[in-house]
Design a protein around this motif. Structure first.
Motif, PDB file in Angstrom:
ATOM      1  N   MET A   1       0.830  -1.195   0.000  1.00  0.00           N
ATOM      2  CA  MET A   1       0.000   0.000   0.000  1.00  0.00           C
ATOM      3  C   MET A   1       0.876   1.261   0.000  1.00  0.00           C
ATOM      4  O   MET A   1       0.563   2.214  -0.690  1.00  0.00           O
ATOM      5  N   GLU A   2       1.971   1.222   0.744  1.00  0.00           N
ATOM      6  CA  GLU A   2       2.855   2.372   0.838  1.00  0.00           C
ATOM      7  C   GLU A   2       3.507   2.687  -0.504  1.00  0.00           C
ATOM      8  O   GLU A   2       3.634   3.846  -0.883  1.00  0.00           O
ATOM      9  N   GLN A   3       3.888   1.637  -1.253  1.00  0.00           N
ATOM     10  CA  GLN A   3       4.517   1.825  -2.568  1.00  0.00           C
ATOM     11  C   GLN A   3       3.547   2.495  -3.544  1.00  0.00           C
ATOM     12  O   GLN A   3       3.928   3.394  -4.283  1.00  0.00           O
ATOM     13  N   GLU A   4       2.281   2.049  -3.537  1.00  0.00           N
ATOM     14  CA  GLU A   4       1.274   2.638  -4.415  1.00  0.00           C
ATOM     15  C   GLU A   4       1.078   4.118  -4.078  1.00  0.00           C
ATOM     16  O   GLU A   4       0.970   4.958  -4.966  1.00  0.00           O
ATOM     17  N   THR A   5       1.047   4.437  -2.778  1.00  0.00           N
ATOM     18  CA  THR A   5       0.886   5.825  -2.338  1.00  0.00           C
ATOM     19  C   THR A   5       2.035   6.676  -2.858  1.00  0.00           C
ATOM     20  O   THR A   5       1.821   7.773  -3.389  1.00  0.00           O
ATOM     21  N   LYS A   6       3.260   6.161  -2.764  1.00  0.00           N
ATOM     22  CA  LYS A   6       4.433   6.891  -3.255  1.00  0.00           C
ATOM     23  C   LYS A   6       4.342   7.113  -4.769  1.00  0.00           C
ATOM     24  O   LYS A   6       4.651   8.192  -5.259  1.00  0.00           O
ATOM     25  N   GLU A   7       3.932   6.062  -5.500  1.00  0.00           N
ATOM     26  CA  GLU A   7       3.826   6.178  -6.965  1.00  0.00           C
ATOM     27  C   GLU A   7       2.842   7.273  -7.360  1.00  0.00           C
ATOM     28  O   GLU A   7       3.115   8.056  -8.266  1.00  0.00           O
ATOM     29  N   LEU A   8       1.686   7.297  -6.695  1.00  0.00           N
ATOM     30  CA  LEU A   8       0.672   8.300  -7.024  1.00  0.00           C
ATOM     31  C   LEU A   8       1.170   9.702  -6.708  1.00  0.00           C
ATOM     32  O   LEU A   8       1.035  10.618  -7.525  1.00  0.00           O
ATOM     33  N   ARG A   9       1.771   9.873  -5.542  1.00  0.00           N
ATOM     34  CA  ARG A   9       2.261  11.207  -5.149  1.00  0.00           C
ATOM     35  C   ARG A   9       3.382  11.673  -6.083  1.00  0.00           C
ATOM     36  O   ARG A   9       3.447  12.843  -6.447  1.00  0.00           O
ATOM     37  N   LYS A  10       4.278  10.729  -6.452  1.00  0.00           N
ATOM     38  CA  LYS A  10       5.379  11.069  -7.354  1.00  0.00           C
ATOM     39  C   LYS A  10       4.835  11.544  -8.711  1.00  0.00           C
ATOM     40  O   LYS A  10       5.406  12.408  -9.358  1.00  0.00           O
ATOM     41  N   ALA A  11       3.700  10.962  -9.133  1.00  0.00           N
ATOM     42  CA  ALA A  11       3.076  11.339 -10.405  1.00  0.00           C
ATOM     43  C   ALA A  11       2.233  12.605 -10.273  1.00  0.00           C
ATOM     44  O   ALA A  11       1.647  13.063 -11.246  1.00  0.00           O
ATOM     45  N   GLY A  12       2.152  13.156  -9.068  1.00  0.00           N
ATOM     46  CA  GLY A  12       1.380  14.378  -8.856  1.00  0.00           C
ATOM     47  C   GLY A  12      -0.112  14.144  -8.730  1.00  0.00           C
ATOM     48  O   GLY A  12      -0.906  15.057  -8.928  1.00  0.00           O
ATOM     49  N   LEU A  13      -0.492  12.902  -8.398  1.00  0.00           N
ATOM     50  CA  LEU A  13      -1.913  12.575  -8.253  1.00  0.00           C
ATOM     51  C   LEU A  13      -2.264  12.404  -6.780  1.00  0.00           C
ATOM     52  O   LEU A  13      -1.471  11.883  -6.005  1.00  0.00           O
ATOM     53  N   LYS A  14      -3.460  12.874  -6.422  1.00  0.00           N
ATOM     54  CA  LYS A  14      -3.943  12.672  -5.066  1.00  0.00           C
ATOM     55  C   LYS A  14      -4.167  11.181  -4.819  1.00  0.00           C
ATOM     56  O   LYS A  14      -4.576  10.449  -5.726  1.00  0.00           O
ATOM     57  N   VAL A  15      -3.949  10.771  -3.591  1.00  0.00           N
ATOM     58  CA  VAL A  15      -4.183   9.379  -3.219  1.00  0.00           C
ATOM     59  C   VAL A  15      -5.667   9.245  -2.887  1.00  0.00           C
ATOM     60  O   VAL A  15      -6.139   9.745  -1.878  1.00  0.00           O
ATOM     61  N   THR A  16      -6.407   8.589  -3.804  1.00  0.00           N
ATOM     62  CA  THR A  16      -7.833   8.348  -3.587  1.00  0.00           C
ATOM     63  C   THR A  16      -8.077   6.846  -3.600  1.00  0.00           C
ATOM     64  O   THR A  16      -7.261   6.077  -4.126  1.00  0.00           O
ATOM     65  N   HIS A  17      -9.186   6.446  -3.038  1.00  0.00           N
ATOM     66  CA  HIS A  17      -9.515   5.018  -2.999  1.00  0.00           C
ATOM     67  C   HIS A  17      -9.579   4.401  -4.400  1.00  0.00           C
ATOM     68  O   HIS A  17      -8.960   3.361  -4.642  1.00  0.00           O
ATOM     69  N   PRO A  18     -10.301   5.021  -5.360  1.00  0.00           N
ATOM     70  CA  PRO A  18     -10.340   4.422  -6.706  1.00  0.00           C
ATOM     71  C   PRO A  18      -8.956   4.282  -7.338  1.00  0.00           C
ATOM     72  O   PRO A  18      -8.636   3.251  -7.929  1.00  0.00           O
ATOM     73  N   ARG A  19      -8.127   5.306  -7.212  1.00  0.00           N
ATOM     74  CA  ARG A  19      -6.778   5.230  -7.792  1.00  0.00           C
ATOM     75  C   ARG A  19      -5.962   4.118  -7.144  1.00  0.00           C
ATOM     76  O   ARG A  19      -5.258   3.373  -7.826  1.00  0.00           O
TER      77      ARG A  19
END
Length: 139
Positions: free
Chosen positions: A1-19
């Motif tokens: 879960m932590e890796q996915e959160t980092k990937e989204l933030r690095k891409a400039g996307l908010k961490v949302t449940h659907p993402r």
């Protein structure tokens, strides 16, 4: 879960449940190539309340952010795979629709040689072979 959160933030996307859920499905999938509908069906199977329009919207955002690569293979729907940063080519079984990934240093070398022979440098490329299983010998 932590890796996915980092990937989204690095891409400039908010961490949302659907993402998060869509990214998890793409990471867990062994087939690697999924349609938006495949992802939607997996979400439904897990009683996730995420609509098909949201799946398409998230995949478009992921593509723009460089998280996924979208392929439009002939005769089929668009499929998505995580961009793992390693180049590979594809074979499509025309009977089953199965997507097979492969890497060939020889093919890569030949493509660069051909481009150079014509005075070019390859910026990007996509190689897709449409294949059918060989018939058994003796037929």
């Amino acid at each position: 879960m932590e890796q996915e959160t980092k990937e989204l933030r690095k891409a400039g996307l908010k961490v949302t449940h659907p993402r998060m859920r869509i990214l998890q499905i793409l990471e867990e999938e062994e087939a690697h190539h999924l349609t938006a509908e495949d992802i939607y069906k997996k979400l439904l199977a897990h009683q996730e309340d995420i609509g098909l329009a949201t799946v398409y919207r998230v995949l478009t955002q992921f593509e723009a952010a460089g998280i996924v690569v979208k392929h439009n293979f002939e005769g089929g729907q668009a499929v998505y795979e995580l961009d793992r940063g390693k180049h590979h080519d594809h074979m499509i079984d025309v009977d089953s629709g199965k997507v097979i990934e492969f890497v060939s240093e020889e093919i890569e070398r030949l493509q660069h040689e051909i481009a150079a022979r014509h005075g070019y440098v390859i910026e990007d490329h996509s190689l897709v072979l449409y294949v059918r299983p060989k018939p058994p010998r003796g037929r």
